[in-house]
Design a protein around this motif. Sequence first.
Motif, PDB file in Angstrom:
ATOM      1  N   UNK A  78       0.848  -1.197   0.000  1.00 44.09           N
ATOM      2  CA  UNK A  78       0.000   0.000   0.000  1.00 44.09           C
ATOM      3  C   UNK A  78       0.884   1.249   0.000  1.00 44.09           C
ATOM      4  N   UNK A  79       0.430   2.298  -0.684  1.00 48.43           N
ATOM      5  CA  UNK A  79       1.234   3.502  -0.890  1.00 48.43           C
ATOM      6  C   UNK A  79       0.867   4.617   0.079  1.00 48.43           C
ATOM      7  N   UNK A  80       1.877   5.364   0.493  1.00 46.97           N
ATOM      8  CA  UNK A  80       1.707   6.602   1.257  1.00 46.97           C
ATOM      9  C   UNK A  80       2.690   7.623   0.707  1.00 46.97           C
TER      10      UNK A  80
ATOM     11  N   UNK B 222      -7.116   4.604  -4.933  1.00 49.40           N
ATOM     12  CA  UNK B 222      -8.543   4.893  -5.036  1.00 49.40           C
ATOM     13  C   UNK B 222      -9.331   3.690  -4.545  1.00 49.40           C
ATOM     14  N   UNK B 223     -10.262   3.944  -3.638  1.00 50.28           N
ATOM     15  CA  UNK B 223     -11.109   2.887  -3.118  1.00 50.28           C
ATOM     16  C   UNK B 223     -12.366   3.505  -2.528  1.00 50.28           C
TER      17      UNK B 223
ATOM     18  N   UNK C 205      -6.836  10.402  -0.375  1.00 52.50           N
ATOM     19  CA  UNK C 205      -7.017  11.190   0.851  1.00 52.50           C
ATOM     20  C   UNK C 205      -5.805  12.085   1.031  1.00 52.50           C
ATOM     21  N   UNK C 206      -6.048  13.388   1.066  1.00 52.46           N
ATOM     22  CA  UNK C 206      -5.000  14.378   1.331  1.00 52.46           C
ATOM     23  C   UNK C 206      -5.245  14.994   2.695  1.00 52.46           C
TER      24      UNK C 206
END
Length: 641
Positions: free
Chosen positions: A123-125, A145-146, A272-273
């Motif tokens: 998973x990316x951050x 995106x989810x 999400x930002x």
Amino acid sequence: MRDVFIYKVFPFFAGVIFLFSGFQAVGQSMNLSSKSGSNRITLSLTRKGELHYQVAHRDKLIIADSPLGLNCDDQNFTAGLSLVNVSPTEPRRETYDLKVGHVKTIDHVLEHKSITFKNSSGALMIVDLVTGKEGVAFRYRFPDQTSKIRVINSELTGFQIEKKAKGWLQPYNKAGKVTPGYEDFYFNIHPGDSISNPRNPSVGWCMPALFQVNDNKTWVLLAESATDGLFPGCHLQADSRDGLYKIAFAEKDEKYNLPLSDNNHPTAKLPWTMPWRVIIIGDQAGDILLSSLITDLAPASKLEDASWIEPGKATWSWWSHPEDHSPEIYNQFTDLAASLDFGYTLFDAGWEKANTEGGIIAKATAKGIKPMVWAYSAAYFEPEKRRKRFKELAAMGVKGIKIDFWCSDRQEVMACFQSLFEDAAKEHLLVNLHGTTVPRGWHRTWPNLMTAEAVLGTEHYFYEARYPALAAEQNTLLPFTRNVAGPTDYTPFALTIRKYPRLNTGVHELATAMIYTSGIIDFADSKEVFDSLPISVRQLLKDMPATWDKTESVVAQPGEQIILFRQKENLSYMVGINGTSKVVPVKLNLARYAKGFSKFRIIREGEDPLMSFKTETYPITSSWQYAFAPRGGFIIQFVNE
């Protein structure tokens, strides 16, 4: 000492890690410097994949090795992280006008860089970095995106401050009848100190938080920007052992009377930002005071037309007549506004009955005075009811609304604020938030946000026994802390002696109206006090701007003295206040600030320092000497007469 990989320092190992992580731009590093090179933020990964950062100013460490990371309900980004990508550095120019601020036009170039990590699950951050001449900032982003809602259980973000630093911090009061409301004292502390003697039981420290570091050579302000409905307002945990201040979310019980859920953790769908964590840095305290980094990082104005928004000054009856809600008293303050050439009057609690009985809104508008009215938060939380009520108020002739008793930093409240600003703007209504959190760059995004409380202001001559003895000191701290976050409804000029007698001089109280920035300056005190003022003081009140084209910091000593030079069109002022109980000598080169003027008019203390004023006019001089009265002040206007 922990093993830390900083890729710029270890190019061989960095290349190996880049190869196995899919990194495409070998040689780029996980740091970002401002264009001048004065400010730098550097990320690093430990062998366990734990993320950290440092901040340097002029090559001196300002924020030592500090943790980053998020622990979510479905993914963990606190360890096992690896580097995926580092974007090229991108300069972005922020040019905009503020309706309320120290200066009218901001024009800054900020350096941007985005660094992508993945956890052990893939998973990316992303961590976005920003640097500029006023400091650095960072924020987290989830780019996937989810439709599934992600919950952040905890945030590891911390700020490692050297233990010998000096700090000015405000306790974050736990939820109560009127808390949290950012209405406590700023206490002089050292990193690691526990909270002592707050006004109310407290669970942490507020932001903005001010520190003097690097052997007292550098000032640092910790703050937030661009908090919206996707995140709660945050504070700092109470435990700062070893000088590490960690982020804390709004508390679960910060509900007051609002219909909030039991979950106080941040939640959102992806992408999400999240908000910016802002670290403002200056060589002098005045650099902190004048910084616009918080608004630089906020979204641009969402209003296509802001021409209807007019900053100004308001009369306000509540402070002098808290129990009198009669039409007569409201009309009296409308007349007072007209006599002082103020554009506004504020009708506080009880105005509805007075309007029904006496038509106070129509009488104000007939005199050319724009009425603002008080409201209770619970009546403006539900969107449809809020929009309906805004339409009704606008139809009545109301021009602005003061909405009180929020007492919460919860995510739902942050979301409500954004919708509220938008809904109010559609009806051309100005907004004043009370019993509230600090703004976080919102007055750039929504220019109709004129001011907000979140300050230990003059109403505390009613409520806080310690206030008179500490007010002068606090007044020289707030410009470097609370007012940096956004416009401040301090309600200045409270001269009448209340339950807890004032010790500040009358000139000190008058000067606070020009020290703080507030889009609507809500002046305290009675018609009788205003009517008793000398002609020169009444003329100052008539001429005094509510916002500024230019500001310079002349003397900046938080907790002691502050002197500012202010300009608005053809008006030029110098204003100062003394935060101590001692006589303080001042020597200034007025000629430097008096271009185009031959004389200066000074308002200072009269025979009775608490209540009287003395006005004198002198030729401009390059070596003006003055003695600040204890807890005193002065106001200079440059003139040709």
